[in-house]
Design a protein around this motif. Sequence first.
Motif, PDB file in Angstrom:
ATOM      1  N   LEU A   1     -32.449 -60.001  77.736  1.00  0.00           N
ATOM      2  CA  LEU A   1     -33.350 -59.034  78.358  1.00  0.00           C
ATOM      3  C   LEU A   1     -34.679 -58.960  77.624  1.00  0.00           C
ATOM      4  CD1 LEU A   1     -30.806 -56.166  79.089  1.00  0.00           C
ATOM      5  CD2 LEU A   1     -32.099 -57.442  80.810  1.00  0.00           C
ATOM      6  N   ARG A   2     -34.612 -58.978  76.315  1.00  0.00           N
ATOM      7  CA  ARG A   2     -35.815 -58.922  75.482  1.00  0.00           C
ATOM      8  C   ARG A   2     -36.729 -60.112  75.771  1.00  0.00           C
ATOM      9  NH1 ARG A   2     -34.428 -59.088  69.269  1.00  0.00           N
ATOM     10  NH2 ARG A   2     -33.614 -57.023  69.792  1.00  0.00           N
ATOM     11  N   ARG A   3     -36.141 -61.283  75.849  1.00  0.00           N
ATOM     12  CA  ARG A   3     -36.931 -62.493  76.127  1.00  0.00           C
ATOM     13  C   ARG A   3     -37.520 -62.473  77.536  1.00  0.00           C
ATOM     14  NH1 ARG A   3     -35.950 -66.696  72.393  1.00  0.00           N
ATOM     15  NH2 ARG A   3     -34.389 -66.132  70.817  1.00  0.00           N
ATOM     16  N   GLY A   4     -36.734 -61.984  78.495  1.00  0.00           N
ATOM     17  CA  GLY A   4     -37.231 -61.902  79.862  1.00  0.00           C
ATOM     18  C   GLY A   4     -38.425 -60.967  79.985  1.00  0.00           C
ATOM     19  N   LEU A   5     -38.367 -59.826  79.298  1.00  0.00           N
ATOM     20  CA  LEU A   5     -39.480 -58.883  79.338  1.00  0.00           C
ATOM     21  C   LEU A   5     -40.707 -59.452  78.643  1.00  0.00           C
ATOM     22  CD1 LEU A   5     -40.553 -56.131  80.136  1.00  0.00           C
ATOM     23  CD2 LEU A   5     -39.602 -55.199  78.016  1.00  0.00           C
ATOM     24  N   ALA A   6     -40.484 -60.165  77.541  1.00  0.00           N
ATOM     25  CA  ALA A   6     -41.606 -60.792  76.830  1.00  0.00           C
ATOM     26  C   ALA A   6     -42.343 -61.775  77.727  1.00  0.00           C
ATOM     27  CB  ALA A   6     -41.084 -61.504  75.584  1.00  0.00           C
ATOM     28  N   ILE A   7     -41.570 -62.573  78.467  1.00  0.00           N
ATOM     29  CA  ILE A   7     -42.189 -63.544  79.376  1.00  0.00           C
ATOM     30  C   ILE A   7     -42.961 -62.839  80.484  1.00  0.00           C
ATOM     31  CG2 ILE A   7     -41.661 -65.262  81.149  1.00  0.00           C
ATOM     32  CD1 ILE A   7     -39.381 -66.233  79.313  1.00  0.00           C
ATOM     33  N   ALA A   8     -42.375 -61.804  81.070  1.00  0.00           N
ATOM     34  CA  ALA A   8     -43.045 -61.074  82.147  1.00  0.00           C
ATOM     35  C   ALA A   8     -44.359 -60.477  81.674  1.00  0.00           C
ATOM     36  CB  ALA A   8     -42.125 -59.979  82.683  1.00  0.00           C
ATOM     37  N   ARG A   9     -44.387 -59.993  80.433  1.00  0.00           N
ATOM     38  CA  ARG A   9     -45.616 -59.398  79.903  1.00  0.00           C
ATOM     39  C   ARG A   9     -46.637 -60.464  79.511  1.00  0.00           C
ATOM     40  NH1 ARG A   9     -43.067 -54.252  76.559  1.00  0.00           N
ATOM     41  NH2 ARG A   9     -43.152 -52.835  78.333  1.00  0.00           N
ATOM     42  N   ASP A  10     -46.168 -61.552  78.937  1.00  0.00           N
ATOM     43  CA  ASP A  10     -47.089 -62.623  78.560  1.00  0.00           C
ATOM     44  C   ASP A  10     -47.765 -63.238  79.781  1.00  0.00           C
ATOM     45  OD1 ASP A  10     -46.752 -62.358  75.866  1.00  0.00           O
ATOM     46  OD2 ASP A  10     -45.315 -63.982  75.653  1.00  0.00           O
ATOM     47  N   THR A  11     -47.026 -63.339  80.879  1.00  0.00           N
ATOM     48  CA  THR A  11     -47.578 -63.923  82.104  1.00  0.00           C
ATOM     49  C   THR A  11     -48.241 -62.882  82.997  1.00  0.00           C
ATOM     50  OG1 THR A  11     -45.414 -63.690  83.191  1.00  0.00           O
ATOM     51  CG2 THR A  11     -45.881 -65.801  82.105  1.00  0.00           C
ATOM     52  N   LYS A  12     -48.251 -61.603  82.515  1.00  0.00           N
ATOM     53  CA  LYS A  12     -48.841 -60.503  83.287  1.00  0.00           C
ATOM     54  C   LYS A  12     -48.249 -60.410  84.690  1.00  0.00           C
ATOM     55  CE  LYS A  12     -53.252 -60.322  80.809  1.00  0.00           C
ATOM     56  NZ  LYS A  12     -52.787 -61.124  79.667  1.00  0.00           N
ATOM     57  N   ASP A  13     -46.960 -60.682  84.776  1.00  0.00           N
ATOM     58  CA  ASP A  13     -46.230 -60.614  86.044  1.00  0.00           C
ATOM     59  C   ASP A  13     -45.704 -59.196  86.221  1.00  0.00           C
ATOM     60  OD1 ASP A  13     -44.511 -60.804  88.205  1.00  0.00           O
ATOM     61  OD2 ASP A  13     -43.714 -62.760  87.614  1.00  0.00           O
ATOM     62  N   LEU A  14     -46.484 -58.361  86.927  1.00  0.00           N
ATOM     63  CA  LEU A  14     -46.124 -56.954  87.073  1.00  0.00           C
ATOM     64  C   LEU A  14     -44.837 -56.757  87.864  1.00  0.00           C
ATOM     65  CD1 LEU A  14     -49.640 -55.369  87.682  1.00  0.00           C
ATOM     66  CD2 LEU A  14     -48.320 -55.424  85.560  1.00  0.00           C
ATOM     67  N   GLN A  15     -44.634 -57.569  88.901  1.00  0.00           N
ATOM     68  CA  GLN A  15     -43.401 -57.444  89.673  1.00  0.00           C
ATOM     69  C   GLN A  15     -42.183 -57.726  88.803  1.00  0.00           C
ATOM     70  OE1 GLN A  15     -43.192 -59.469  93.383  1.00  0.00           O
ATOM     71  NE2 GLN A  15     -45.002 -58.484  94.233  1.00  0.00           N
ATOM     72  N   ALA A  16     -42.254 -58.783  88.027  1.00  0.00           N
ATOM     73  CA  ALA A  16     -41.129 -59.101  87.142  1.00  0.00           C
ATOM     74  C   ALA A  16     -40.908 -57.985  86.133  1.00  0.00           C
ATOM     75  CB  ALA A  16     -41.373 -60.424  86.427  1.00  0.00           C
ATOM     76  N   GLN A  17     -41.999 -57.414  85.625  1.00  0.00           N
ATOM     77  CA  GLN A  17     -41.861 -56.308  84.659  1.00  0.00           C
ATOM     78  C   GLN A  17     -41.097 -55.137  85.266  1.00  0.00           C
ATOM     79  OE1 GLN A  17     -45.431 -55.168  82.426  1.00  0.00           O
ATOM     80  NE2 GLN A  17     -46.300 -57.183  82.856  1.00  0.00           N
ATOM     81  N   ILE A  18     -41.390 -54.823  86.525  1.00  0.00           N
ATOM     82  CA  ILE A  18     -40.711 -53.713  87.196  1.00  0.00           C
ATOM     83  C   ILE A  18     -39.207 -53.903  87.159  1.00  0.00           C
ATOM     84  CG2 ILE A  18     -40.319 -52.576  89.428  1.00  0.00           C
ATOM     85  CD1 ILE A  18     -43.293 -53.337  90.094  1.00  0.00           C
TER      86      ILE A  18
END
Length: 375
Positions: A145-162
């Motif tokens: 989960l930690r890695r997935g959130l890091a990727i979503a934030r690094d790529t500025k993928d707001l939908q994925a962050q949600i």
Amino acid sequence: MKQRLVFPRQKVGLICVGKSARCSGFQSCSNWGAISRPQILLHSFLLFNFLLSPIAAGAVDITQQLHLPLNSSVGRESRDEADSLLSIGEQQYTSGSADKTIASCLRALELYHSIGDLKAQGLTYNLLAKAYIQLGSSKEAEDALRRGLAIARDTKDLQAQIFVLNNIGTFFLLRGESAAAGKTVEDALAIAHGVKNIEGEGLSLSNLGLVSARLGDYNKAIKLYENALTFRRQTGDAIGEANTLNNLGDAYLASGNYQDTIATYGEAMQTAKNNRDRTNELRAIDGLVTAHTAVGRYERAFDLLEQRLALAKELQNLREELKSFESYAQVYKQQGNYVTARNFYERAIILARTLEDSKQEVQLQDQLTKMLQKK
């Protein structure tokens, strides 16, 4: 009462996602603490909710999400193999084979890493986390989960962050961290509201309902679930709608409102059945069995259990068959029919051995022993 067939014996700090995720406002959590349960069914249903949450925003066909043009034939081959592995992992997860899911995901991650596809890695980490949760491997699930959130934030993928934040929030609930869960899901709701992501708003409101239910505020939970249903119906998200209906049924059940409990679970069951959403259908049946048994409607409870067992057999899902046998045993035990209850406990124990689930086997044997001591 009609004759019943007696079978022969035979889931406080927020997750820190590291520097790459720009984790200001997040604290590390090395001690999750013990799970407290104000209501027995809630923990199991939190797990259902986590396992049902989407792989990513708008996830319908995972191969569509992963498609990126690649120039080299080697890259395309790696992409195709990784996509295939992830698709297989999804199927394995759905069928309850979490260990096989993990193997498929880890190999897919290697391939996605080799072609530099961060988005696909994020999707894979999310599925990987669910598989680890299914196996009860909290440390590994947290890392995924930690890695997935890091990727979503690094790529500025707001939908994925949600959606990743919602998964993390549900995970916190499984670990008994209600305050952290509420803050995390509120962050997800703020993002969803800001970008007008209706799907994300529905999911976040539903999960905030779980937080309220976890804290014992069932009236607030019911209002949040009803609000969530409005958004989920706008998007035509039948699976999400059935899941929230089940959550709403849980809240009514916990508050002792059996009339609305039965009506809501019934709507969830029909919605799930119409859309071949077997997970929510099974969950709704479980809720209905609990509610009908609580008010002494054993005939209806047994009818529902027959449906449950038939569905488990249709899916060729031994774990769901085991759950059906255990439920049969518990209802017969409540009736005082210990002979038949014992038969079903023994059937469940045999399946636990077949599944090599020693923990479940011990728990079932303990239930059987305690029942026999009370005879």
